[in-house]
Design a protein around this motif. Structure first.
Motif, PDB file in Angstrom:
ATOM      1  N   ALA A 181       3.037   7.907   6.996  1.00  0.00           N
ATOM      2  CA  ALA A 181       2.332   7.288   6.166  1.00  0.00           C
ATOM      3  C   ALA A 181       1.392   7.089   7.806  1.00  0.00           C
ATOM      4  CB  ALA A 181       2.816   6.514   5.445  1.00  0.00           C
ATOM      5  N   ALA A 182       2.367   7.096   8.447  1.00  0.00           N
ATOM      6  CA  ALA A 182       1.864   6.533   9.563  1.00  0.00           C
ATOM      7  C   ALA A 182       0.653   7.279  10.548  1.00  0.00           C
ATOM      8  CB  ALA A 182       2.436   6.139  10.600  1.00  0.00           C
ATOM      9  N   GLY A 183       1.373   9.077  10.640  1.00  0.00           N
ATOM     10  CA  GLY A 183       0.287   9.695  10.885  1.00  0.00           C
ATOM     11  C   GLY A 183      -0.924   9.649  10.022  1.00  0.00           C
ATOM     12  N   ALA A 184      -0.860   9.738   8.494  1.00  0.00           N
ATOM     13  CA  ALA A 184      -2.320   9.336   7.485  1.00  0.00           C
ATOM     14  C   ALA A 184      -3.425   8.660   8.190  1.00  0.00           C
ATOM     15  CB  ALA A 184      -1.871   9.736   6.731  1.00  0.00           C
ATOM     16  N   MET A 192      19.898  10.213   2.070  1.00  0.00           N
ATOM     17  CA  MET A 192      18.714  10.641   1.319  1.00  0.00           C
ATOM     18  C   MET A 192      18.094   9.753   0.786  1.00  0.00           C
ATOM     19  SD  MET A 192      18.548  14.049   0.405  1.00  0.00           S
ATOM     20  CE  MET A 192      19.721  14.539  -0.500  1.00  0.00           C
ATOM     21  N   LEU A 193      18.039   8.218   0.950  1.00  0.00           N
ATOM     22  CA  LEU A 193      17.395   7.988   0.941  1.00  0.00           C
ATOM     23  C   LEU A 193      16.884   7.085   1.804  1.00  0.00           C
ATOM     24  CD1 LEU A 193      18.240   5.736  -2.785  1.00  0.00           C
ATOM     25  CD2 LEU A 193      16.675   7.410  -2.729  1.00  0.00           C
ATOM     26  N   GLY A 194      18.001   7.304   2.843  1.00  0.00           N
ATOM     27  CA  GLY A 194      17.320   6.900   4.277  1.00  0.00           C
ATOM     28  C   GLY A 194      16.758   7.549   5.127  1.00  0.00           C
ATOM     29  N   GLU A 195      16.566   8.846   3.919  1.00  0.00           N
ATOM     30  CA  GLU A 195      16.392  10.162   5.058  1.00  0.00           C
ATOM     31  C   GLU A 195      14.768  10.022   4.548  1.00  0.00           C
ATOM     32  OE1 GLU A 195      15.717  15.133   5.177  1.00  0.00           O
ATOM     33  OE2 GLU A 195      17.851  13.839   5.479  1.00  0.00           O
ATOM     34  N   LEU A 196      14.460   9.425   3.129  1.00  0.00           N
ATOM     35  CA  LEU A 196      13.065   9.994   2.719  1.00  0.00           C
ATOM     36  C   LEU A 196      12.717   8.318   2.949  1.00  0.00           C
ATOM     37  CD1 LEU A 196      11.153  10.569   0.521  1.00  0.00           C
ATOM     38  CD2 LEU A 196      12.364   9.227  -1.408  1.00  0.00           C
ATOM     39  N   ARG A 197      12.802   7.217   3.582  1.00  0.00           N
ATOM     40  CA  ARG A 197      12.266   6.409   3.640  1.00  0.00           C
ATOM     41  C   ARG A 197      11.736   6.635   5.368  1.00  0.00           C
ATOM     42  NH1 ARG A 197      13.161   2.947   7.583  1.00  0.00           N
ATOM     43  NH2 ARG A 197      16.233   3.001   7.728  1.00  0.00           N
ATOM     44  N   ARG A 198      12.685   7.252   6.204  1.00  0.00           N
ATOM     45  CA  ARG A 198      11.954   7.805   7.283  1.00  0.00           C
ATOM     46  C   ARG A 198      10.879   8.853   7.116  1.00  0.00           C
ATOM     47  NH1 ARG A 198      17.290   7.239   7.873  1.00  0.00           N
ATOM     48  NH2 ARG A 198      17.482   9.529   8.118  1.00  0.00           N
ATOM     49  N   ASN A 199      10.822   9.764   6.259  1.00  0.00           N
ATOM     50  CA  ASN A 199      10.027  10.488   6.578  1.00  0.00           C
ATOM     51  C   ASN A 199       8.877   9.700   6.073  1.00  0.00           C
ATOM     52  OD1 ASN A 199      12.093  12.316   6.899  1.00  0.00           O
ATOM     53  ND2 ASN A 199      12.138  14.062   5.141  1.00  0.00           N
ATOM     54  N   ILE A 215      12.653  16.932   2.175  1.00  0.00           N
ATOM     55  CA  ILE A 215      13.681  16.628   2.007  1.00  0.00           C
ATOM     56  C   ILE A 215      14.194  18.142   1.226  1.00  0.00           C
ATOM     57  CG2 ILE A 215      15.765  15.906   0.408  1.00  0.00           C
ATOM     58  CD1 ILE A 215      14.503  12.622   1.350  1.00  0.00           C
ATOM     59  N   VAL A 216      13.618  18.627   0.216  1.00  0.00           N
ATOM     60  CA  VAL A 216      14.386  19.811  -0.066  1.00  0.00           C
ATOM     61  C   VAL A 216      13.945  21.082   0.212  1.00  0.00           C
ATOM     62  CG1 VAL A 216      13.779  21.037  -1.862  1.00  0.00           C
ATOM     63  CG2 VAL A 216      13.213  18.829  -2.237  1.00  0.00           C
ATOM     64  N   CYS A 217      13.440  20.927   1.653  1.00  0.00           N
ATOM     65  CA  CYS A 217      13.044  22.081   2.837  1.00  0.00           C
ATOM     66  C   CYS A 217      14.512  21.993   3.130  1.00  0.00           C
ATOM     67  CB  CYS A 217      12.227  22.108   3.367  1.00  0.00           C
ATOM     68  SG  CYS A 217      10.492  22.522   2.647  1.00  0.00           S
ATOM     69  N   ARG A 218      14.578  20.692   4.159  1.00  0.00           N
ATOM     70  CA  ARG A 218      15.556  20.861   4.776  1.00  0.00           C
ATOM     71  C   ARG A 218      17.128  20.679   4.475  1.00  0.00           C
ATOM     72  NH1 ARG A 218      17.182  15.909   8.463  1.00  0.00           N
ATOM     73  NH2 ARG A 218      19.034  16.338   9.429  1.00  0.00           N
ATOM     74  N   HIS A 219      17.669  20.580   2.914  1.00  0.00           N
ATOM     75  CA  HIS A 219      19.005  20.569   2.612  1.00  0.00           C
ATOM     76  C   HIS A 219      19.371  21.662   1.261  1.00  0.00           C
ATOM     77  CE1 HIS A 219      19.724  16.355   3.803  1.00  0.00           C
ATOM     78  NE2 HIS A 219      19.107  16.057   4.061  1.00  0.00           N
ATOM     79  N   GLU A 220      19.549  22.921   2.146  1.00  0.00           N
ATOM     80  CA  GLU A 220      19.823  23.670   0.807  1.00  0.00           C
ATOM     81  C   GLU A 220      20.520  23.443   0.015  1.00  0.00           C
ATOM     82  OE1 GLU A 220      22.403  27.178   1.991  1.00  0.00           O
ATOM     83  OE2 GLU A 220      20.549  27.431   3.021  1.00  0.00           O
ATOM     84  N   PRO A 236       0.446  -1.342  -0.372  1.00  0.00           N
ATOM     85  CA  PRO A 236       0.226   0.167   0.113  1.00  0.00           C
ATOM     86  C   PRO A 236       1.101   1.081   0.270  1.00  0.00           C
ATOM     87  CG  PRO A 236      -1.058  -1.424   1.051  1.00  0.00           C
ATOM     88  CD  PRO A 236       0.491  -2.181   1.475  1.00  0.00           C
ATOM     89  N   LEU A 237       0.109   1.941  -0.851  1.00  0.00           N
ATOM     90  CA  LEU A 237       1.508   3.402  -0.653  1.00  0.00           C
ATOM     91  C   LEU A 237       0.276   4.854  -0.926  1.00  0.00           C
ATOM     92  CD1 LEU A 237       3.917   4.313  -1.961  1.00  0.00           C
ATOM     93  CD2 LEU A 237       3.043   4.570  -3.598  1.00  0.00           C
ATOM     94  N   GLU A 238       1.552   5.661   0.271  1.00  0.00           N
ATOM     95  CA  GLU A 238       0.626   7.316   0.563  1.00  0.00           C
ATOM     96  C   GLU A 238       0.630   7.778  -0.212  1.00  0.00           C
ATOM     97  OE1 GLU A 238      -1.910   8.051   2.266  1.00  0.00           O
ATOM     98  OE2 GLU A 238      -3.089   6.097   3.437  1.00  0.00           O
ATOM     99  N   MET A 239       0.526   8.198  -1.789  1.00  0.00           N
ATOM    100  CA  MET A 239       0.843   9.427  -2.431  1.00  0.00           C
ATOM    101  C   MET A 239       1.148  10.753  -1.806  1.00  0.00           C
ATOM    102  SD  MET A 239      -0.105   8.535  -6.435  1.00  0.00           S
ATOM    103  CE  MET A 239       0.854  10.602  -6.403  1.00  0.00           C
ATOM    104  N   GLU A 240      -0.338  10.967  -1.014  1.00  0.00           N
ATOM    105  CA  GLU A 240       0.312  12.390  -0.395  1.00  0.00           C
ATOM    106  C   GLU A 240       1.765  12.691   0.839  1.00  0.00           C
ATOM    107  OE1 GLU A 240      -3.002  14.087   1.237  1.00  0.00           O
ATOM    108  OE2 GLU A 240      -4.471  14.421  -1.085  1.00  0.00           O
ATOM    109  N   SER A 241       1.746  11.327   1.111  1.00  0.00           N
ATOM    110  CA  SER A 241       3.024  11.320   1.988  1.00  0.00           C
ATOM    111  C   SER A 241       4.319  10.926   1.498  1.00  0.00           C
ATOM    112  CB  SER A 241       2.821  10.314   2.859  1.00  0.00           C
ATOM    113  OG  SER A 241       1.163   9.792   3.901  1.00  0.00           O
ATOM    114  N   LEU A 242       3.895  10.193   0.433  1.00  0.00           N
ATOM    115  CA  LEU A 242       5.627  10.514  -0.410  1.00  0.00           C
ATOM    116  C   LEU A 242       6.113  11.705  -0.758  1.00  0.00           C
ATOM    117  CD1 LEU A 242       7.917   7.969  -1.614  1.00  0.00           C
ATOM    118  CD2 LEU A 242       5.697   7.971  -3.336  1.00  0.00           C
ATOM    119  N   GLY A 243       5.074  12.243  -1.257  1.00  0.00           N
ATOM    120  CA  GLY A 243       5.336  13.645  -2.445  1.00  0.00           C
ATOM    121  C   GLY A 243       6.115  14.496  -1.275  1.00  0.00           C
ATOM    122  N   GLU A 244       4.795  14.822   0.415  1.00  0.00           N
ATOM    123  CA  GLU A 244       5.527  15.443   1.077  1.00  0.00           C
ATOM    124  C   GLU A 244       6.763  15.176   1.816  1.00  0.00           C
ATOM    125  OE1 GLU A 244       5.480  18.948   4.290  1.00  0.00           O
ATOM    126  OE2 GLU A 244       4.265  18.381   2.010  1.00  0.00           O
ATOM    127  N   ALA A 245       7.000  13.398   2.006  1.00  0.00           N
ATOM    128  CA  ALA A 245       8.518  12.951   2.847  1.00  0.00           C
ATOM    129  C   ALA A 245       9.888  14.135   1.692  1.00  0.00           C
ATOM    130  CB  ALA A 245       8.668  12.132   2.325  1.00  0.00           C
TER     131      ALA A 245
END
Length: 217
Positions: free
Chosen positions: A208-211, A196-203, A99-104, A86-95
């Motif tokens: 997704a858990a919150g959703a 970066m990919l590890g951070e994406l997974r955690r985000n 990353i873009v917001c955090r990494h200048e 199962p995939l939460e698309m909105e959560s993936l986009g927000e994740a």
């Protein structure tokens, strides 16, 4: 590996000759500056005034390459992820957006001031995550690989793009997806890939858990 053939010195001289006299003079001046810099490539200096910061040695090398070879994709760095379940698309986009917001560095592109290349740091933006549904295709896996290659070979523009990251989601069928991520080496190196990919997974997992919790509540 490289997605473009290597460029010979003869090719570079020919491309230099096709540039305007002003741009030729600028590029030759920048090359001279790099030669004078010598072994300073690995040194990083902190500057409080962050408006119009000069490019790093590595960034300048990439910028010079783009001036000589417009539309080059040799510095594209694809990182594609197979997603099952199962995939939460909105959560993936927000994740991705987090990353873009955090990494200048992902929001740092190139511009010019008085003819000299400088860093342009853009404000945070929402990452677009377009979805392409391949579940109705006769051979969705083959089509997915074709699209993945097309994305990897689509050039960035260091002076026009706001971020050095592109994303696209392919639905292979059912609950199987392929996430296409393309970074540019101007902002992203090979060492950063796992981080970066590890951070994406955690985000994503946190979002997704919150959703899911909100739906249950």
């Amino acid at each position: 590996g490289s997605v473009e053939p290597e460029i010979s010195m003869t090719d570079i001289e020919e491309r230099l000759a096709r540039l305007s006299p002003a741009k030729q003079a600028l590029l030759r001046e920048r090359l001279k500056s790099r030669e004078k810099a010598g072994g300073e490539e690995g040194l990083v200096f902190r500057q409080e005034n962050r408006e119009g910061l000069p490019l790093s040695f590595a960034q300048e090398r990439i910028w010079l390459h783009q001036q000589l070879v417009p539309g080059s994709v040799v510095y594209n760095r694809p990182a594609n992820l197979r997603l099952r379940g199962p995939l939460e698309m909105e959560s993936l986009g927000e994740a991705l957006t987090q990353i873009v917001c955090r990494h200048e560095s992902l929001r740092t592109t190139a511009g010019t001031v008085d003819g000299a290349p400088v860093q342009c740091i853009h404000p945070p933006v929402r990452v677009e995550l377009p979805l392409t549904n391949l579940s109705g295709e006769r051979e969705p896996e083959r089509r997915a690989q074709e699209l993945a290659r097309e994305e990897a070979l689509r050039p960035f523009d260091l002076e026009e793009d706001a971020i050095m990251l592109r994303s696209r989601l392919l639905r292979i069928g059912g609950e199987e997806h392929l996430l296409l991520l393309t970074f540019h080496h101007f902002a992203f190196d090979a060492w950063s890939n796992a981080v970066m990919l590890g951070e994406l997974r955690r985000n994503y997992e946190a979002l997704a858990a919150g959703a899911e919790g909100a739906e249950e509540g």
